[in-house]
Scaffold this motif. Structure first.
Motif, PDB file in Angstrom:
ATOM      1  N   LEU A   7       0.821  -1.210   0.000  1.00  0.00           N
ATOM      2  CA  LEU A   7       0.000   0.000   0.000  1.00  0.00           C
ATOM      3  C   LEU A   7       0.857   1.264   0.000  1.00  0.00           C
ATOM      4  O   LEU A   7       0.520   2.256  -0.652  1.00  0.00           O
ATOM      5  CB  LEU A   7      -0.954   0.000   1.196  1.00  0.00           C
ATOM      6  CG  LEU A   7      -2.148  -0.941   1.081  1.00  0.00           C
ATOM      7  CD1 LEU A   7      -2.938  -0.965   2.378  1.00  0.00           C
ATOM      8  CD2 LEU A   7      -3.031  -0.571  -0.089  1.00  0.00           C
ATOM      9  N   TYR A   8       1.976   1.225   0.724  1.00  0.00           N
ATOM     10  CA  TYR A   8       2.900   2.363   0.702  1.00  0.00           C
ATOM     11  C   TYR A   8       3.434   2.582  -0.714  1.00  0.00           C
ATOM     12  O   TYR A   8       3.460   3.709  -1.219  1.00  0.00           O
ATOM     13  CB  TYR A   8       4.050   2.134   1.681  1.00  0.00           C
ATOM     14  CG  TYR A   8       5.112   3.193   1.598  1.00  0.00           C
ATOM     15  CD1 TYR A   8       4.920   4.434   2.191  1.00  0.00           C
ATOM     16  CD2 TYR A   8       6.293   2.970   0.901  1.00  0.00           C
ATOM     17  CE1 TYR A   8       5.884   5.431   2.101  1.00  0.00           C
ATOM     18  CE2 TYR A   8       7.263   3.954   0.803  1.00  0.00           C
ATOM     19  CZ  TYR A   8       7.054   5.170   1.408  1.00  0.00           C
ATOM     20  OH  TYR A   8       8.010   6.150   1.306  1.00  0.00           O
ATOM     21  N   TRP A  11       0.433   4.040  -3.005  1.00  0.00           N
ATOM     22  CA  TRP A  11       0.038   5.446  -2.925  1.00  0.00           C
ATOM     23  C   TRP A  11       1.177   6.392  -3.259  1.00  0.00           C
ATOM     24  O   TRP A  11       0.952   7.452  -3.836  1.00  0.00           O
ATOM     25  CB  TRP A  11      -0.630   5.788  -1.592  1.00  0.00           C
ATOM     26  CG  TRP A  11       0.245   5.929  -0.398  1.00  0.00           C
ATOM     27  CD1 TRP A  11       0.489   4.987   0.548  1.00  0.00           C
ATOM     28  CD2 TRP A  11       0.989   7.088  -0.004  1.00  0.00           C
ATOM     29  NE1 TRP A  11       1.346   5.477   1.502  1.00  0.00           N
ATOM     30  CE2 TRP A  11       1.661   6.772   1.190  1.00  0.00           C
ATOM     31  CE3 TRP A  11       1.160   8.353  -0.536  1.00  0.00           C
ATOM     32  CZ2 TRP A  11       2.499   7.671   1.843  1.00  0.00           C
ATOM     33  CZ3 TRP A  11       1.984   9.254   0.125  1.00  0.00           C
ATOM     34  CH2 TRP A  11       2.631   8.902   1.298  1.00  0.00           C
ATOM     35  N   THR A  12       2.415   6.010  -2.924  1.00  0.00           N
ATOM     36  CA  THR A  12       3.519   6.893  -3.304  1.00  0.00           C
ATOM     37  C   THR A  12       3.722   6.888  -4.819  1.00  0.00           C
ATOM     38  O   THR A  12       4.054   7.927  -5.408  1.00  0.00           O
ATOM     39  CB  THR A  12       4.819   6.513  -2.582  1.00  0.00           C
ATOM     40  OG1 THR A  12       5.114   5.132  -2.821  1.00  0.00           O
ATOM     41  CG2 THR A  12       4.708   6.765  -1.093  1.00  0.00           C
ATOM     42  N   LEU A  14       1.294   6.494  -6.948  1.00  0.00           N
ATOM     43  CA  LEU A  14       0.196   7.315  -7.459  1.00  0.00           C
ATOM     44  C   LEU A  14       0.571   8.794  -7.440  1.00  0.00           C
ATOM     45  O   LEU A  14       0.296   9.527  -8.392  1.00  0.00           O
ATOM     46  CB  LEU A  14      -1.072   7.097  -6.630  1.00  0.00           C
ATOM     47  CG  LEU A  14      -1.761   5.744  -6.733  1.00  0.00           C
ATOM     48  CD1 LEU A  14      -2.930   5.670  -5.771  1.00  0.00           C
ATOM     49  CD2 LEU A  14      -2.207   5.451  -8.145  1.00  0.00           C
ATOM     50  N   VAL A  15       1.219   9.222  -6.365  1.00  0.00           N
ATOM     51  CA  VAL A  15       1.645  10.618  -6.256  1.00  0.00           C
ATOM     52  C   VAL A  15       2.698  10.938  -7.314  1.00  0.00           C
ATOM     53  O   VAL A  15       2.632  11.973  -7.987  1.00  0.00           O
ATOM     54  CB  VAL A  15       2.173  10.924  -4.836  1.00  0.00           C
ATOM     55  CG1 VAL A  15       2.835  12.288  -4.780  1.00  0.00           C
ATOM     56  CG2 VAL A  15       1.048  10.832  -3.820  1.00  0.00           C
ATOM     57  N   ILE A  54      -2.420   9.269 -12.449  1.00  0.00           N
ATOM     58  CA  ILE A  54      -2.783   8.178 -11.543  1.00  0.00           C
ATOM     59  C   ILE A  54      -3.009   6.890 -12.329  1.00  0.00           C
ATOM     60  O   ILE A  54      -2.547   5.815 -11.921  1.00  0.00           O
ATOM     61  CB  ILE A  54      -4.026   8.575 -10.716  1.00  0.00           C
ATOM     62  CG1 ILE A  54      -3.624   9.641  -9.696  1.00  0.00           C
ATOM     63  CG2 ILE A  54      -4.656   7.376 -10.031  1.00  0.00           C
ATOM     64  CD1 ILE A  54      -4.777  10.283  -8.972  1.00  0.00           C
TER      65      ILE A  54
END
Length: 195
Positions: A7-8, A11-12, A14-15, A54
């Motif tokens: 998950l880390y 989302w990183t 995605l950023v 994204i």
């Protein structure tokens, strides 16, 4: 790799993809490649750029995990040295296909943009491999180059078939950023947490 680490990474990435797409899109807008009429168009363009970034980062992550599985299987099937040679051969073939083969097979297209794209991908791959080897060990050079060149080119096939330079920049920039980020951060994500 557990769910928290994945998950880390998710989302990183995605950023990174959103920022990469935003920067590439704003650069295209700044160079007047894209014409916008007013503030509403500008804000909608920002939202579209972030959304595309994204989506590209999700696509990049699929390619990254496919690469990890392929690397695991390749190192299981071949000896370590043979697998390195296979990766080198596939990397060179992918780069030559991008830079030259498309010119000969294309219908009268100019190959300058493909050669430039190949040089940019090669430079980014070399810089990424340098830092990956510096932060981990020297054996990371070949797998990093393979991922950054061969896998990235395979991921870019869809946008390359469109044949529009602006679309290639818009999709290629966040894709390269996400791929470089994921390969560079992998050893930190997989590092055992101290409890």
């Amino acid at each position: 790799m557990n769910l928290k680490k994945w998950l880390y990474l998710l989302w990183t990435s995605l950023v990174v993809g959103a920022v990469g797409s935003l920067l590439a899109g704003l650069l295209l807008q700044w160079t007047h490649t894209i014409q916008l009429n007013g503030t509403a168009d500008f804000l909608m363009n920002i939202l579209i750029l972030l959304g595309v970034g994204i989506m590209v980062s999700i696509y990049s992550q699929m390619g990254f995990f496919a690469y990890l599985m392929m690397n695991y299987m390749g190192s299981g099937v071949f000896s370590r040295m043979t697998w390195r040679y296979v990766q080198i051969a596939l990397t060179v073939l992918a780069l030559m296909e991008l830079m030259f083969l498309r010119v000969f097979v294309g219908e009268g297209k100019s190959g300058i943009s493909d050669v430039m794209l190949g040089i940019i991908v090669l430079i980014i791959a070399l810089v990424t491999a340098y830092f990956k080897a510096k932060w981990t060990n020297a054996s990371a050079w070949i797998p990093t180059l393979f991922f950054m060149i061969a896998v990235t080119i395979v991921e870019m096939i869809g946008v390359l078939n469109i044949g529009v330079n602006q679309a290639t920049i818009w999709i290629g920039a966040p894709l390269l950023a996400c791929n470089a980020y994921q390969i560079l951060i992998l050893h930190r994500v997989l590092k055992p947490s101290s409890r």
